[in-house]
Structure formats: structure tokens, C-alpha cells
Design an enzyme around this catalytic site. Structure first.
Site, PDB file in Angstrom:
ATOM      1  N   HIS A  66      94.727   3.757  -2.470  1.00 30.23           N
ATOM      2  CA  HIS A  66      94.261   2.428  -2.901  1.00 30.23           C
ATOM      3  C   HIS A  66      93.740   2.588  -4.321  1.00 30.23           C
ATOM      4  CE1 HIS A  66      94.465   0.807   1.229  1.00 30.23           C
ATOM      5  NE2 HIS A  66      94.108   2.035   1.590  1.00 30.23           N
ATOM      6  N   ASP A 314      94.592   8.344   2.043  1.00 32.60           N
ATOM      7  CA  ASP A 314      93.955   7.036   2.210  1.00 32.60           C
ATOM      8  C   ASP A 314      92.786   6.902   1.216  1.00 32.60           C
ATOM      9  OD1 ASP A 314      93.293   4.500   3.052  1.00 32.60           O
ATOM     10  OD2 ASP A 314      92.570   5.103   5.037  1.00 32.60           O
TER      11      ASP A 314
HETATM   12 ZN   LIG Z   1      94.744   1.654   6.915  1.00 32.30          ZN
END
Ligand SMILES: [Zn+2]
Length: 434
Positions: A66, A314
């Protein structure tokens, strides 16, 4: 672009089956030649890297990051997030679509991938599977694929409706890319901020059950089977950040059945348990949550036996003021790009005897394969000169305050790491020097 020689290192390139002393010549952003030590005697180059005592491996590939741009650049930007990636040895990262606005259009995708964003490693993106990641109507997979999409996902949320997920799998199968699923049945997790179990009881918090993850994985596997039988297509499901033994078993079964399922595990899920939350430490809050030790060991078993295809971070940066709220209000997620290799080597290689070759496979060749990155995840002649050079026995402690990321939300501040990145090269350019 100048030529580079990397000499005296131990080349570990799982895709070409090499684990041996090799010298590399990088030219024009590609691997020009690989030779036994001494093979490049007399070759003149602009830069020589002495990799004595080091491992030379394909640059790491992270299919789940992200980067917060557009819309939340106070947390991270494409420039800072990719700088953190380079520091961690990553040369390719796949950005998730939960930006502001959600990346669900060709214009949004092109903006994100534009060179002026300042990515210092190769940036790829998975746009949203549904408009606004609302789970209702699938986006234009064909047009987005043409603009560079390497898969589709509503990460952060699951695609909950059976019909919509089926449509997404069919559309993605038609163009040969995966649908990446955040497996969480949100009908079972409302108001939950951690794993269900004794620690949640002690803290007085509502916990997410393992069933919430397993139910979506089970449903998606059923859809794959149904589509293969009735539509004559072979859809590819990628299960993101698997965290429970139950989901791992379902994936193991689906693979044995021959369905096209791949999955990833995040370093925190094979390193920590929900005990790390301690006294409401929001830096140990992420989704899926840290589980118990049996689940953690099941992640390691899956990584060892081949059920798990890749390690993905992540990487989810958040500002200090956001994480400093009370536990239940704090956002989910931790940074991860700079700690992934150090944790994989400490926990999997040193702690559980995983070979260096298997670690590299899980962090380069196989993630590159999941999203079909041509010429990456390997150091075969002709491929991109995406290279990580690291000292495999260096022990060090991660210091969050030295992070290249804009954010500091990590449970690994001060944690021991094994293996230190010395150089990261992206298409032949040195983008990080340790
Ligand atoms: Zn996720």
C-alpha cells in the site's frame, strides 16, 4: 546507463537452478552475461561491486503493498514507499488499489504508474476488482489490463457476493491474470479488532474467528471448481495474507485437486502471535490479525511444504496520530518492506532450516510468476538487471526511526534481523546502498 560488474558473490537464482559462485555483467539495464569467478577478467566497466561473502539474488518482488498515493501522502508516497522497498531489497512492488480515490479506472492507473510519481523500483498495480471496491459491479478488466494491470483486487475488503466474485474470476481468466482476494467474511467480523481467543478475552476486545477467513477461501475454491466445469475457463485465485491453519488446509486441498490457487503469507504472520499486542499496542494491529501459535506454525509449515507460493509484506503505512488512538479505533496495518528479508532469514532460514534457495524462490521467482512479470524474479541472461546483494549472516536490529518509509508503524522496532542488504539495483542502477 553504465555497465556494472558484480564480482565474487554467491549467486542464488532459483529460476535458473543456480546456487554457486558466479560473476555478473549488467549492461543496458539487463543481465548481459553470467560467468564463473574470474570470467570477466579484463572487462572494463564504470562500476564494480565486490560481493565477496554476499548472496547475489534476483531483486525481491512484493505482490502486496500500500503506497497511499494518491490521496494519503501524509502516510506514504510512491517515492518514499519505493525507497523503503529498495532498502529492503525489493525491485518490483504491486500497489493495492485502496487509495483515495480508489484505483478503479484507466486514468487512475496510468496516473499511478506515471514515471513522474518518482518510483525508484519497478512499480506495478492491481486496480480494484469492483468500482470503488464496493463489491457490486466489476471494473473494466480489459481496458485496465491494456493499461498495465497485473491482477484485480478489492484488498482491504473481500468481494463478498458470490455472483460478483464469479464474474471477476471469469473476466480475469479471460485475460490471464489473477483475482487477489482479501479473505474475510465481514458479516462475521463487525466490531472486531483482533484475533478471537484468550488474548482477546483478557483485553476485552471482540475477536475475528478463523471461520471468517476460511469461509471466503472455501467459497472462492467452490467458484473455481464451478467455473472450470461449466465455463471451460481456468481462473486464477490468489489468496492474500493467509493467517489461519484452516484456510491453509483448504488451499492445500484445492492445489491437490489441481485448481489454480496461489497464496501469500506475510512475515508478521510467521513471526508473531496475538500475544504481541501486549497492552493494546496498535503497532501489532493489522487485518488479518496476528493469530495464535498453532496458526503461526501452520504458516511456516505451508511455506516449507510448497502450499504457500510467496511471501508478501502487506506494507501498510499509517501516521503516528492514527496509530496513537485507542486500539479499537486505530487503523489496521504495519510497514513491512524493510523487515521482510531479515525476518524471513531469521525465522525461516535460521529458525526452521529453510534453504536460501527456497527463501529466494518465495520472495522473487514465485511472486514474479503469480503476476507474470516478464524478465523479472530471475537473473538469467537477458532478464532485467533487478538485483539484491546481501550479507546472509549479518545480524542487526531494525530501527524504525531510520526507515525510508514516511511511517513508523511497526511491531519490529528494535527486533533482531538476519541478513543485511548491501546493494539493490533496479534495471542496472544502484537504488540502495547499505
Ligand atoms: Zn488485505
Amino acid at each position: 546507463m553504465s555497465d556494472v560488474l558484480i564480482l565474487n558473490g554467491r549467486l542464488v537464482d532459483p529460476a535458473s537452478g543456480v546456487d554457486a559462485a558466479r560473476d555478473l555483467l549488467l549492461r543496458g539495464g539487463r543481465i548481459a552475461a553470467v560467468e564463473v569467478p574470474g570470467g570477466f577478467k579484463g572487462v572494463k566497466v564504470a562500476e564494480t561491486i565486490d560481493a565477496a561473502g554476499m548472496v547475489v539474488a534476483p531483486g525481491l518482488v512484493d505482490v502486496h503493498v500500500h503506497l497511499r498515493e494518491p490521496g494519503q501522502t501524509y502516510k506514504e508516497s510512491i517515492a518514499t514507499g519505493t525507497a523503503a522497498a529498495a532498502a529492503g531489497g525489493f525491485t518490483s512492488v504491486v500497489a493495492m488499489p485502496n487509495t483515495v480515490p480508489v484505483n478503479d479506472s484507466v486514468a487512475g492507473l496510468e496516473w499511478m504508474l506515471d514515471a513522474t510519481r518518482g518510483a525508484c523500483v519497478k512499480l506495478f498495480a492491481m486496480p480494484a476488482a469492483t468500482f470503488g471496491s464496493m463489491g457490486e459491479e466489476i471494473t473494466d478488466f480489459h481496458e485496465l489490463r491494456r493499461a498495465g494491470a497485473v491482477g484485480f483486487t478489492d484488498d482491504g475488503k473481500p468481494v463478498l457476493h458470490d455472483r460478483v466474485m464469479r464474474e471477476a474470476l471469469v473476466a480475469a481468466a479471460g485475460i490471464g491474470v489473477p483475482v487477489s482476494q482479501h479473505a474475510e467474511d465481514t458479516r462475521l467480523t463487525g466490531g472486531c479488532s483482533m484475533n478471537a481467543g484468550p488474548v482477546a478475552f483478557r483485553l476485552g476486545l471482540r475477536g475475528m474467528t478463523v471461520e471468517a477467513e476460511a469461509r471466503i477461501v472455501e467459497r472462492d475454491i467452490r467458484l473455481l471448481r464451478d467455473i472450470e466445469r461449466h465455463d471451460g475457463l481456468r481462473p486464477h485465485l490468489h489468496v492474500q495474507h493467509v493467517s489461519t491453519a484452516k484456510a491453509m488446509d483448504l488451499i492445500r486441498g484445492a492445489k491437490a485437486e489441481g485448481l489454480h490457487v496461489t497464496c501469500e503469507v506475510a512475515p508478521h504472520h510467521f513471526t508473531l502471535t496475538d500475544e504481541a499486542i501486549g497492552d493494546y499496542d496498535s503497532n501489532a494491529k493489522m487485518n488479518p490479525p496476528l493469530r495464535n501459535d498453532a496458526d503461526r506454525l501452520a504458516m511456516i509449515a505451508g511455506l516449507m511444504d510448497g502450499t504457500v507460493d510467496c511471501i508478501a509484506t502487506d506494507h501498510a503505512p499509517h501516521a503516528l496520530f492514527e496509530k496513537e488512538q485507542e486500539f479499537e479505533r486505530a487503523p489496521n496495518g504495519i510497514t513491512g518492506l524493510e523487515t521482510a528479508l531479515g525476518l524471513a532469514l531469521r525465522v525461516l532460514h535460521k529458525g526452521h532450516g529453510m534453504t536460501l534457495r527456497r527463501v529466494m524462490e518465495l520472495m522473487s521467482a514465485q511472486p514474479a510468476g503469480i503476476v507474470s512479470l516478464e524478465g523479472r524474479g530471475t537473473l538469467k541472461v537477458g532478464s532485467f538487471a533487478d538485483v539484491v546483494v546481501f550479507d546472509p549472516v549479518a545480524e542487526w536490529s531494525f530501527e524504525a526511526k531510520r526507515s525510508r518509509s514516511k511511517s513508523r508503524n511497526t511491531p519490529f522496532d528494535g527486533a533482531p534481523m538476519l541478513g543485511r542488504v548491501a546493494f539493490t539495483l533496479s534495471e542496472g542502477r544502484v537504488v540502495f546502498k547499505g
